[in-house]
Design a protein around this motif. Structure first.
Motif, PDB file in Angstrom:
ATOM      1  N   ARG A  68      -4.722  11.206  -0.586  1.00  0.00           N
ATOM      2  CA  ARG A  68      -3.730  10.205  -0.156  1.00  0.00           C
ATOM      3  C   ARG A  68      -2.348  10.506  -0.753  1.00  0.00           C
ATOM      4  O   ARG A  68      -2.180  10.518  -1.975  1.00  0.00           O
ATOM      5  CB  ARG A  68      -4.188   8.809  -0.572  1.00  0.00           C
ATOM      6  CG  ARG A  68      -5.520   8.395   0.057  1.00  0.00           C
ATOM      7  CD  ARG A  68      -6.193   7.266  -0.686  1.00  0.00           C
ATOM      8  NE  ARG A  68      -6.549   7.654  -2.051  1.00  0.00           N
ATOM      9  CZ  ARG A  68      -7.018   6.820  -2.976  1.00  0.00           C
ATOM     10  NH1 ARG A  68      -7.195   5.551  -2.675  1.00  0.00           N
ATOM     11  NH2 ARG A  68      -7.311   7.250  -4.179  1.00  0.00           N
TER      12      ARG A  68
ATOM     13  N   GLU B 216       8.682  13.087  -4.616  1.00  0.00           N
ATOM     14  CA  GLU B 216       8.305  12.461  -5.897  1.00  0.00           C
ATOM     15  C   GLU B 216       8.182  13.515  -6.997  1.00  0.00           C
ATOM     16  O   GLU B 216       8.585  13.285  -8.146  1.00  0.00           O
ATOM     17  CB  GLU B 216       6.988  11.699  -5.752  1.00  0.00           C
ATOM     18  CG  GLU B 216       7.076  10.422  -4.938  1.00  0.00           C
ATOM     19  CD  GLU B 216       7.804   9.291  -5.651  1.00  0.00           C
ATOM     20  OE1 GLU B 216       7.941   9.327  -6.898  1.00  0.00           O
ATOM     21  OE2 GLU B 216       8.259   8.364  -4.959  1.00  0.00           O
TER      22      GLU B 216
ATOM     23  N   ALA C  89       6.941  13.541   1.422  1.00  0.00           N
ATOM     24  CA  ALA C  89       7.129  12.363   0.556  1.00  0.00           C
ATOM     25  C   ALA C  89       6.627  12.631  -0.862  1.00  0.00           C
ATOM     26  O   ALA C  89       7.231  12.199  -1.847  1.00  0.00           O
ATOM     27  CB  ALA C  89       6.404  11.157   1.141  1.00  0.00           C
ATOM     28  N   VAL C  90       5.507  13.372  -0.972  1.00  0.00           N
ATOM     29  CA  VAL C  90       4.944  13.700  -2.292  1.00  0.00           C
ATOM     30  C   VAL C  90       5.852  14.709  -2.998  1.00  0.00           C
ATOM     31  O   VAL C  90       6.139  14.580  -4.190  1.00  0.00           O
ATOM     32  CB  VAL C  90       3.506  14.255  -2.164  1.00  0.00           C
ATOM     33  CG1 VAL C  90       2.926  14.554  -3.557  1.00  0.00           C
ATOM     34  CG2 VAL C  90       2.608  13.279  -1.417  1.00  0.00           C
TER      35      VAL C  90
ATOM     36  N   LYS D 163      -6.725   1.080  -3.001  1.00  0.00           N
ATOM     37  CA  LYS D 163      -5.511   1.914  -3.029  1.00  0.00           C
ATOM     38  C   LYS D 163      -4.351   1.286  -3.826  1.00  0.00           C
ATOM     39  O   LYS D 163      -3.788   1.939  -4.717  1.00  0.00           O
ATOM     40  CB  LYS D 163      -5.074   2.258  -1.608  1.00  0.00           C
ATOM     41  CG  LYS D 163      -3.892   3.231  -1.559  1.00  0.00           C
ATOM     42  CD  LYS D 163      -3.468   3.500  -0.123  1.00  0.00           C
ATOM     43  CE  LYS D 163      -2.237   4.373  -0.056  1.00  0.00           C
ATOM     44  NZ  LYS D 163      -1.770   4.568   1.322  1.00  0.00           N
TER      45      LYS D 163
ATOM     46  N   THR E  15       2.539   9.096  -6.651  1.00  0.00           N
ATOM     47  CA  THR E  15       2.658   8.180  -7.803  1.00  0.00           C
ATOM     48  C   THR E  15       2.131   8.847  -9.068  1.00  0.00           C
ATOM     49  O   THR E  15       2.642   8.604 -10.175  1.00  0.00           O
ATOM     50  CB  THR E  15       1.928   6.849  -7.524  1.00  0.00           C
ATOM     51  OG1 THR E  15       2.387   6.322  -6.275  1.00  0.00           O
ATOM     52  CG2 THR E  15       2.213   5.821  -8.615  1.00  0.00           C
TER      53      THR E  15
ATOM     54  N   VAL F 256       0.401   8.737  -1.124  1.00  0.00           N
ATOM     55  CA  VAL F 256       0.967   7.718  -2.024  1.00  0.00           C
ATOM     56  C   VAL F 256       0.393   7.856  -3.437  1.00  0.00           C
ATOM     57  O   VAL F 256       1.116   7.739  -4.434  1.00  0.00           O
ATOM     58  CB  VAL F 256       0.716   6.288  -1.480  1.00  0.00           C
ATOM     59  CG1 VAL F 256       1.051   5.227  -2.535  1.00  0.00           C
ATOM     60  CG2 VAL F 256       1.555   6.045  -0.228  1.00  0.00           C
TER      61      VAL F 256
ATOM     62  N   ARG G 172      -2.823   2.825  -7.313  1.00  0.00           N
ATOM     63  CA  ARG G 172      -1.389   3.146  -7.426  1.00  0.00           C
ATOM     64  C   ARG G 172      -0.777   2.419  -8.630  1.00  0.00           C
ATOM     65  O   ARG G 172      -0.033   2.998  -9.424  1.00  0.00           O
ATOM     66  CB  ARG G 172      -0.666   2.740  -6.139  1.00  0.00           C
ATOM     67  CG  ARG G 172       0.832   3.041  -6.140  1.00  0.00           C
ATOM     68  CD  ARG G 172       1.599   2.128  -5.189  1.00  0.00           C
ATOM     69  NE  ARG G 172       1.456   0.737  -5.551  1.00  0.00           N
ATOM     70  CZ  ARG G 172       1.896  -0.277  -4.801  1.00  0.00           C
ATOM     71  NH1 ARG G 172       2.478  -0.038  -3.637  1.00  0.00           N
ATOM     72  NH2 ARG G 172       1.749  -1.526  -5.203  1.00  0.00           N
TER      73      ARG G 172
ATOM     74  N   LYS H  27       0.809  -1.234   0.000  1.00  0.00           N
ATOM     75  CA  LYS H  27       0.000   0.000   0.000  1.00  0.00           C
ATOM     76  C   LYS H  27       0.835   1.274   0.000  1.00  0.00           C
ATOM     77  O   LYS H  27       0.299   2.359  -0.176  1.00  0.00           O
ATOM     78  CB  LYS H  27      -0.937   0.002   1.211  1.00  0.00           C
ATOM     79  CG  LYS H  27      -2.032  -1.057   1.111  1.00  0.00           C
ATOM     80  CD  LYS H  27      -3.048  -0.910   2.232  1.00  0.00           C
ATOM     81  CE  LYS H  27      -4.205  -1.892   2.030  1.00  0.00           C
ATOM     82  NZ  LYS H  27      -5.242  -1.742   3.047  1.00  0.00           N
ATOM     83  N   ASP H  28       2.137   1.143   0.218  1.00  0.00           N
ATOM     84  CA  ASP H  28       2.992   2.320   0.288  1.00  0.00           C
ATOM     85  C   ASP H  28       3.493   2.677  -1.117  1.00  0.00           C
ATOM     86  O   ASP H  28       3.099   2.052  -2.110  1.00  0.00           O
ATOM     87  CB  ASP H  28       4.174   2.042   1.230  1.00  0.00           C
ATOM     88  CG  ASP H  28       4.705   3.312   1.884  1.00  0.00           C
ATOM     89  OD1 ASP H  28       4.403   4.411   1.366  1.00  0.00           O
ATOM     90  OD2 ASP H  28       5.423   3.207   2.899  1.00  0.00           O
ATOM     91  N   PHE H  29       4.392   3.646  -1.202  1.00  0.00           N
ATOM     92  CA  PHE H  29       5.035   3.923  -2.490  1.00  0.00           C
ATOM     93  C   PHE H  29       5.741   2.664  -2.972  1.00  0.00           C
ATOM     94  O   PHE H  29       6.385   1.980  -2.179  1.00  0.00           O
ATOM     95  CB  PHE H  29       6.081   5.044  -2.342  1.00  0.00           C
ATOM     96  CG  PHE H  29       5.497   6.418  -2.249  1.00  0.00           C
ATOM     97  CD1 PHE H  29       5.024   7.063  -3.385  1.00  0.00           C
ATOM     98  CD2 PHE H  29       5.416   7.074  -1.025  1.00  0.00           C
ATOM     99  CE1 PHE H  29       4.476   8.342  -3.313  1.00  0.00           C
ATOM    100  CE2 PHE H  29       4.871   8.353  -0.939  1.00  0.00           C
ATOM    101  CZ  PHE H  29       4.403   8.987  -2.083  1.00  0.00           C
TER     102      PHE H  29
END
Length: 380
Positions: A330, A368, A364-365, A299, A336, A332, A303, A223-225
């Motif tokens: 969200r 990315e 975190a976003v 989710k 993504t 992640v 992704r 469910k994570d990156f």
């Protein structure tokens, strides 16, 4: 023992009546060789984390049932081909669920069959004790199936049956009935290493050993990156991976559709990617809820759909990707989407990412987004 020999034959005959494709019987002794393998797997950090964590429970049937005497293993063959499969094209890209997620959730299908076997045994032996399992139980389905002579344990970590290849679902019933065990099969893999050579992420470390942390089937369920090193290997996979099965010579020409509940719905197993991105939880459950591939929720699927659009470099998806990048709650999914926009590239992509760089607050976003901008600049 003559009574149990007769009961075993009656159970085999009944299993055919209820459309079980293979049945085998094994001793309920501890799985000592498996125990060593599982301990090594844990030490090396190869476990997925989805399995039962207590190795003793996974390898000692006596911890699961009082005085177990035998294990009944069953196998149901599932289809390997899509008839009239819809084809993805520019502007209408599609993802893919692996074969083990086609049709009704196999956990449900096998549990129904095992329940019928339980009822049959109870009618014959009112004091019988049993414990049935499918996939999520403590015992290893594959270790039981191998011991029960259902098939051999292959280098791709699947059980291969002579009749259906590795396209089989497995389940088992632990019981206090002393059924005579069947003979295990010798491995037929020989020197073949096609599955090891074809694995996109080198998850098959050697014949019969899997590093789950590198396995695409496992990675699609997280469910994570998704770690960057694996993103380009995902292709258009939404759930699971069949590569080590499809390259196996033992699976050539193997296609079974004996179970109506396993018949795939083409639009379910090969869905359009873009509509997945705006789907509510309710819509997701209505559309995909009966499939085993839905067990982790929407989710991971969303992704993976974003990564699939990145794989196709689908420019026409930029508007919906922009909506996700700027509007999804969200991190992640937003992050993504940034990755996908960076992979698609072009002036519009750069503009979207620069805007996100100014607005995004989640670290975190933002990371990315910055990496996506860098990837764009390295192309220019």
């Amino acid at each position: 023992m003559g009574m149990y020999r007769q009961l075993k034959q009656e159970l085999i005959d009944y299993s055919k009546q209820i459309n079980i494709d293979k049945i085998g019987f094994a001793a309920a002794d501890p799985f000592l060789e498996l125990k060593q393998k599982l301990q090594l797997q844990q030490e090396l950090g190869y476990a997925s984390g989805f399995e039962e964590k207590d190795i003793e429970k996974r390898t000692d049937p006596a911890l699961l049932l009082d005085q177990p005497r035998s294990i009944i293993a069953i196998a149901l063959a599932y289809p390997s081909k899509l008839e009239d499969a819809p084809k993805g094209k520019k502007g209408e890209r599609r993802g893919l669920f692996c074969r083990a997620s086609w049709g009704e959730d196999y956990h449900t299908v096998l549990r129904k069959k095992l329940h019928l076997l339980e009822q049959f045994l109870q009618e014959k032996l009112p004091d019988v004790q049993f414990k049935s399992m499918v996939d999520t139980g403590e015992l290893s389905d594959r270790a039981v199936a191998e011991r029960a002579g259902i098939g051999w344990s292959a280098k791709n970590c699947a059980i291969i049956t002579p009749e259906f290849g590795s396209y089989v679902y497995l389940g088992e019933m632990l019981t206090n009935v002393p059924f005579e065990p069947d003979t295990p099969m010798e491995s037929q893999c020989g020197k073949c290493t096609k599955c090891i050579d074809a694995c996109p992420t080198n998850a098959l470390v050697q014949g019969g050993q899997l590093n789950s942390q590198r396995c695409i089937a496992y990675l699609t369920q997280t469910k994570d990156f998704l770690p960057e090193a694996f993103r380009k290997h995902l292709g258009n996979r939404l759930y699971g991976c069949d590569t080590c099965q499809t390259v196996c010579p033992e699976n050539k020409g193997k296609h079974t559709l004996r179970h109506e509940e396993m018949k795939p719905d083409n639009e379910q197993v090969k869905p359009l990617l873009e509509p997945l991105l705006s789907m509510s939880n309710k819509e997701f459950k209505e559309r995909f809820g009966r499939m085993s591939g839905s067990w982790r929720g929407k989710k991971p699927i969303q992704r993976n759909a974003l990564i699939a659009l990145a794989h196709f470099k689908e420019e026409s998806s930029l508007p919906i990707l922009a909506e996700v990048l700027h509007g999804d709650p969200r991190p992640v999914i937003r992050g993504t989407a940034a990755y996908a926009i960076g992979q698609i590239g072009g002036a519009s992509a750069k503009e979207l990412l620069q805007k996100a760089k100014q607005e995004e607050k989640e670290e975190a976003v933002l990371d990315e987004v910055k990496k996506a901008i860098q990837s764009l600049q390295s192309v220019l």
